[in-house]
Design a protein around this motif. Structure first.
Motif, short mmCIF file in Angstrom:
data_model
loop_
_atom_site.label_atom_id
_atom_site.label_comp_id
_atom_site.label_asym_id
_atom_site.label_seq_id
_atom_site.Cartn_x
_atom_site.Cartn_y
_atom_site.Cartn_z
N GLU A 238 0.84 -1.21 0.00
CA GLU A 238 0.00 0.00 0.00
C GLU A 238 0.87 1.26 0.00
OE1 GLU A 238 -2.60 -0.31 3.32
OE2 GLU A 238 -3.97 -1.72 2.34
N LYS A 239 1.92 1.28 0.83
CA LYS A 239 2.81 2.44 0.88
C LYS A 239 3.50 2.66 -0.46
CE LYS A 239 3.76 2.21 5.85
NZ LYS A 239 4.80 1.96 6.89
N ARG A 240 3.87 1.59 -1.12
CA ARG A 240 4.54 1.70 -2.42
C ARG A 240 3.60 2.33 -3.45
NH1 ARG A 240 6.69 -3.87 -4.24
NH2 ARG A 240 7.42 -3.80 -2.09
N LEU A 241 2.34 1.92 -3.43
CA LEU A 241 1.37 2.48 -4.36
C LEU A 241 1.08 3.94 -4.04
CD1 LEU A 241 -1.18 -0.48 -4.59
CD2 LEU A 241 0.36 0.30 -6.39
N GLU A 242 0.92 4.25 -2.76
CA GLU A 242 0.55 5.62 -2.36
C GLU A 242 1.70 6.60 -2.55
OE1 GLU A 242 -0.90 5.03 1.59
OE2 GLU A 242 -2.92 4.46 0.91
N ALA A 243 2.90 6.11 -2.79
CA ALA A 243 4.03 6.99 -3.09
C ALA A 243 3.95 7.52 -4.52
CB ALA A 243 5.35 6.25 -2.88
N HIS A 244 3.11 6.91 -5.34
CA HIS A 244 2.95 7.37 -6.73
C HIS A 244 2.25 8.72 -6.74
CE1 HIS A 244 1.44 7.54 -10.87
NE2 HIS A 244 2.40 6.69 -11.17
N LYS A 245 2.68 9.62 -7.59
CA LYS A 245 2.19 11.00 -7.59
C LYS A 245 0.69 11.13 -7.86
CE LYS A 245 3.87 11.30 -12.35
NZ LYS A 245 4.88 11.90 -13.25
N PHE A 246 0.08 10.15 -8.54
CA PHE A 246 -1.33 10.28 -8.87
C PHE A 246 -2.23 9.31 -8.09
CE2 PHE A 246 0.48 12.20 -12.76
CZ PHE A 246 -0.18 13.42 -12.68
N ALA B 146 -7.90 21.84 -11.61
CA ALA B 146 -7.43 22.99 -12.38
C ALA B 146 -5.98 22.76 -12.78
CB ALA B 146 -7.56 24.28 -11.57
N ARG B 147 -5.56 23.54 -13.77
CA ARG B 147 -4.18 23.47 -14.25
C ARG B 147 -3.57 24.87 -14.20
NH1 ARG B 147 -2.27 20.57 -19.89
NH2 ARG B 147 -0.07 21.20 -19.84
N ILE B 148 -2.47 25.01 -13.50
CA ILE B 148 -1.82 26.31 -13.36
C ILE B 148 -0.76 26.46 -14.43
CG2 ILE B 148 -0.48 27.78 -11.84
CD1 ILE B 148 -1.74 26.30 -9.48
N LEU B 149 -0.91 27.47 -15.27
CA LEU B 149 0.05 27.74 -16.33
C LEU B 149 0.93 28.91 -15.92
CD1 LEU B 149 -2.40 27.59 -19.38
CD2 LEU B 149 -1.07 25.71 -18.40
N ARG B 150 2.21 28.66 -15.80
CA ARG B 150 3.14 29.72 -15.44
C ARG B 150 4.47 29.47 -16.16
NH1 ARG B 150 3.26 27.77 -9.13
NH2 ARG B 150 4.77 26.09 -9.32
N ASP C 94 4.40 24.07 -15.10
CA ASP C 94 3.04 23.77 -15.56
C ASP C 94 2.54 22.60 -14.73
OD1 ASP C 94 0.72 23.34 -16.94
OD2 ASP C 94 1.63 23.11 -18.90
N VAL C 95 1.55 22.84 -13.83
CA VAL C 95 1.15 21.81 -12.88
C VAL C 95 -0.37 21.77 -12.73
CG1 VAL C 95 3.28 21.94 -11.53
CG2 VAL C 95 1.35 23.43 -10.93
N TYR C 96 -0.86 20.68 -12.12
CA TYR C 96 -2.26 20.58 -11.71
C TYR C 96 -2.36 20.90 -10.22
CZ TYR C 96 -3.18 17.73 -15.93
OH TYR C 96 -3.31 17.27 -17.21
N ILE C 97 -3.60 21.20 -9.78
CA ILE C 97 -3.90 21.16 -8.35
C ILE C 97 -5.14 20.30 -8.16
CG2 ILE C 97 -2.87 23.40 -7.80
CD1 ILE C 97 -5.77 24.49 -7.66
N LEU D 271 0.08 18.86 -8.21
CA LEU D 271 0.38 17.60 -8.88
C LEU D 271 1.12 17.88 -10.18
CD1 LEU D 271 -3.16 15.94 -8.61
CD2 LEU D 271 -1.20 15.51 -7.11
N PRO D 272 2.08 17.06 -10.53
CA PRO D 272 2.78 17.25 -11.80
C PRO D 272 1.92 16.83 -12.97
CG PRO D 272 3.54 15.25 -10.76
CD PRO D 272 2.59 15.90 -9.78
#
Length: 231
Positions: free
Chosen positions: A61-69, A94-98, A102-105, A112-113
């Motif tokens: 479970e910890k290995r899976l939850e370490a994944h960014k998504f 949302a997606r933040i463009l700067r 360039d990332v999600y939230i 989030l990447p």
């Protein structure tokens, strides 16, 4: 009896791994193959063929939850000795463009990447160079929470999610939108009285535009109480 049952369970062999990925919000950031690769360390340690006593569920479970998504993961053994995996994905709103990144939230304001395999259909956000940086900490304070509430409102409303194509935050913290349909700019103001402002905007779409035409106005302002300003 409990000890005997536990001993018998540990002796059982895992013959198959069942993976269930929650796609409630139609996100496809992680797939079956990626989950299995995480569980087996890219195939180096397959679970099939192992006795239950050699399978550490919490570590998986910890290995899976370490994944960014991956927002949450549950791994458990069935009565037959097989392993069952349930994965819940993070939900970008949302997606933040700067210029620098360039990332999600997500709905909790977590950054989030981007994904190499899937692009979420969420509203993009830009900001003035003079406004506060939309970094990880921004959405955690009281000011940022107001913008996060606005984004969650849009994400949950089918009409506004489809109609609003772009969100911008100016140097004073005021919000404006560009719509999918129409040539006008929507001046929303600060992210307060969100439901009231969208109700006024809906009046504009239902009662004004059908009469005056979709290309009649270039600017619509719902910032002020009991007013809709159209120019």
């Amino acid at each position: 009896m409990a000890g005997f049952a536990n001993s018998r369970q540990n002796e059982k062999i895992c013959k198959k791994v069942y993976v269930n990925i929650d796609n409630e919000y139609k996100n496809y950031f992680i797939g079956d193959k990626e989950v299995r690769d995480l569980l087996t360390r890219e195939g180096e340690r397959k679970l099939e063929g192992l006795p239950n006593s050699n399978i550490e569920l919490k570590n998986l479970e910890k290995r899976l939850e370490a994944h960014k998504f991956v927002k949450a993961a549950e791994v458990y053994k069935g009565l037959d000795g097989n392993v069952h995996v349930i994965v819940k994905q993070n939900r970008p709103i949302a997606r933040i463009l700067r210029s620098d990144q360039d990332v999600y939230i997500d709905e909790e304001g977590t950054v989030l990447p981007l994904s190499d395999t899937y692009t979420a259909r969420v509203i993009p956000i830009t900001k003035s160079a003079y406004s506060k940086a939309l970094d990880k900490g921004f959405f955690q304070d009281s000011t940022g929470q107001a913008y996060l509430s606005l984004l969650k409102f849009i994400e949950k409303d089918q009409f506004w999610k489809a109609q609003l194509a772009h969100m911008h935050i100016d140097g004073k913290g005021k919000v404006s939108f560009l719509p999918q349909v129409g040539e006008h700019t929507i001046e929303f103001g600060k992210p307060d009285e969100v439901e009231t402002k969208f109700k006024k905007l809906l009046v504009f779409y239902k009662e004004v535009l059908p009469v005056m035409g979709w290309d009649r106005y270039k600017r619509v302002n719902v910032e002020f109480e009991d007013q809709i300003i159209c120019e």
